[in-house]
Design an enzyme around this catalytic site. Structure first.
Site, short mmCIF file in Angstrom:
data_model
loop_
_atom_site.label_atom_id
_atom_site.label_comp_id
_atom_site.label_asym_id
_atom_site.label_seq_id
_atom_site.Cartn_x
_atom_site.Cartn_y
_atom_site.Cartn_z
N GLU A 33 -21.73 23.51 -10.43
CA GLU A 33 -21.77 23.04 -9.02
C GLU A 33 -22.36 24.07 -7.94
O GLU A 33 -22.30 25.28 -8.09
CB GLU A 33 -20.28 22.91 -8.69
CG GLU A 33 -19.90 21.78 -8.01
CD GLU A 33 -20.28 20.62 -8.46
OE1 GLU A 33 -21.04 19.89 -8.24
OE2 GLU A 33 -19.26 20.31 -9.56
N HIS A 34 -23.24 23.46 -6.89
CA HIS A 34 -23.72 24.22 -6.09
C HIS A 34 -24.91 25.12 -6.53
O HIS A 34 -25.29 26.11 -6.02
CB HIS A 34 -22.78 25.03 -5.29
CG HIS A 34 -21.97 24.30 -4.24
ND1 HIS A 34 -22.27 23.71 -2.95
CD2 HIS A 34 -20.74 23.94 -4.42
CE1 HIS A 34 -21.37 23.14 -2.34
NE2 HIS A 34 -20.36 23.19 -3.41
N ASP A 36 -27.67 23.35 -7.81
CA ASP A 36 -29.22 22.45 -7.66
C ASP A 36 -30.04 22.78 -6.52
O ASP A 36 -31.14 22.60 -6.91
CB ASP A 36 -28.58 20.94 -7.60
CG ASP A 36 -27.82 20.57 -6.40
OD1 ASP A 36 -27.32 21.37 -5.86
OD2 ASP A 36 -27.77 19.40 -5.97
N SER A 67 -21.95 -4.17 5.42
CA SER A 67 -21.18 -3.72 4.27
C SER A 67 -19.82 -4.38 4.23
O SER A 67 -18.96 -4.57 4.93
CB SER A 67 -20.74 -2.25 4.54
OG SER A 67 -19.71 -1.67 3.21
N GLY A 123 -15.40 8.96 0.37
CA GLY A 123 -15.04 10.34 0.42
C GLY A 123 -14.66 10.77 -0.50
O GLY A 123 -13.99 12.01 -0.53
N SER A 124 -14.63 10.31 -1.85
CA SER A 124 -14.33 11.13 -3.09
C SER A 124 -15.05 12.24 -3.79
O SER A 124 -14.77 12.67 -4.53
CB SER A 124 -14.08 9.87 -3.90
OG SER A 124 -15.35 9.29 -4.33
N GLY A 125 -16.37 12.55 -3.07
CA GLY A 125 -17.36 13.21 -3.51
C GLY A 125 -18.12 12.81 -5.07
O GLY A 125 -18.56 13.46 -5.75
N ASP A 173 -27.22 14.70 -7.16
CA ASP A 173 -26.73 13.29 -7.20
C ASP A 173 -27.54 12.28 -7.33
O ASP A 173 -27.29 11.36 -8.11
CB ASP A 173 -26.06 13.28 -5.56
CG ASP A 173 -24.89 14.27 -5.51
OD1 ASP A 173 -24.56 14.97 -6.48
OD2 ASP A 173 -24.39 14.51 -4.45
#
Length: 386
Positions: A33-34, A36, A67, A123-125, A173
């Site tokens: 995580e963090h 990339d 949407s 908003g779940s990541g 992502d």
């Protein structure tokens, strides 16, 4: 989902003939995580949930979006106006991809009508924005005949999010969404985009994503500030060693040169990037060797580093992870995604699933004041026409 999508398209735009449907997945990152945007390694997998679109080319330059996940989400625009704006709202993501395609010389000869629907919790990541970007790119490739690879789609999606939407995300992502393979995670070196697939064999074990239900928007968070801290730390380290990214250093090498970073906060941020990269390398080795307990311990250590050194967890994510660690049958649990809300990902033995949900859910509600949500997830494939 496809039927609901087509019905929504016809209701909004008044026709259904000649409409084509596409899908791109969300992703969850198992570890890394963090790293990339620091030239390190990541280990994500695509999900079976994601974003769907029904699309039809028009005879004019209009771009019409809706949407089906939200009320009053219709936004009409034009190929003649690809400037980002607050009024465009969520459509800045697909418009940004169109803008990025045109910047590479792939100009659209006509506009399109596009209805989207997603089953990634907002908003779940779990990368709903990257899913929408890859979906748009794959749709443009298919409808307009552009000669681009799925790796290109990931690069274009990241470029549009960085430069059109102002979010300085790394490549992970978009790459996970574009290059997903069923029942496999992606071991990606973000420094050069070399990668390999690693089979996820979880006999008697489930991947459980737990959503804090704390909404977050990374452009409004401190995500960009974290990246700036790492860039500043890298510049200081480059005065004493020849590296291109923090991912070039082993933990041992970092310890020898870390005093070149003059600010303690920046030093901690850089430490996380270096040590997290090393954890990711070891975790992939452990998975290949079938050593899931070692993999789980590395997941836990990743969360601790994200909490103590990188400062991106918060009480919601910490509560989920720390309560999970108390339960026999939980192999590992950590936050996943950018942080500041979103989700944890946990490896849980089948016989412990009910206890996990009950105890973690109860402790979370007592401490935070509202419910978390549990999802047992499957590892899916990349973008496709459906």
């Amino acid at each position: 989902m496809k039927q609901k999508l087509l019905e929504g398209f016809e209701k909004e735009f008044g026709y259904s003939q000649g409409v084509r449907c596409f899908f791109a997945p969300g992703r969850v990152n198992l570890i890394g995580e963090h790293t990339d945007y620091n030239g390190g390694h990541v280990f994500p997998c695509a999900l079976t949930i994601g974003t769907y679109a029904a699309v039809k080319k028009r005879d004019d330059n209009l771009l019409r979006f809706v949407s089906l996940n939200f009320e009053n989400s219709r936004v009409d625009s034009s190929l003649d106006d690809l400037t980002p704006s607050e009024a465009a709202g969520w459509t800045n993501y697909p418009k940004g991809v169109v803008w990025a395609f045109e910047g590479r010389g792939m100009k659209l000869d006509h506009g399109f009508d596009m209805a989207v629907i997603g089953n990634i919790p907002a908003g779940s990541g779990l990368s709903s924005s990257a899913s929408l970007e890859v979906l748009t790119g794959y749709m443009l490739k298919s409808l307009y005949g552009f000669d681009v690879t799925n790796t290109d789609l990931a690069i274009i999606g990241q470029y549009s999010e960085n430069n059109y939407n102002g979010m300085n995300c790394g490549i992970m992502d978009q790459f996970a969404s574009a290059m997903g393979k069923e029942d496999n995670a992606i071991f990606l070196n973000t420094a050069d985009l070399s990668f390999e697939y690693a089979p996820i064999k979880l006999d008697g074990i489930k991947l459980v994503v737990t959503n804090t239900n704390k909404k977050h928007k990374l452009t409004d968070s401190q995500y960009n500030a974290r990246r700036s801290s790492c860039e500043a730390a890298l510049a200081e380290l480059q005065t004493v060693c020849d590296i291109k990214g923090l991912g070039d250093l082993t933990p041992e090498e970092f310890e020898k040169v870390k005093d070149a970073i003059k600010d303690d906060d920046r030093r901690r941020k850089a430490k996380h990037a270096v040590y997290e990269n090393a954890r990711t390398l070891e975790a992939v080795e452990a998975l290949k060797a079938g050593e899931l307990d070692r993999f789980g311990k590395l997941m836990n250590a990743s969360h601790v580093s994200l909490r103590d050194d990188y400062d991106v967890t918060g009480i919601e994510l910490d509560t989920l992870a720390e309560e999970a660690w108390k339960i026999d049958g939980v192999i590992g649990s950590r936050m996943t995604g950018g942080g500041f809300g979103g989700c944890t990902v946990s490896l849980v033995r089948d016989e412990a699933i009910d206890e996990f949900k009950e105890k973690v859910g109860a402790a979370y509600k007592e401490k935070i004041g509202y419910d978390c949500t549990f999802y047992i997830i499957s590892v899916g494939a990349g973008p496709r026409e459906v």
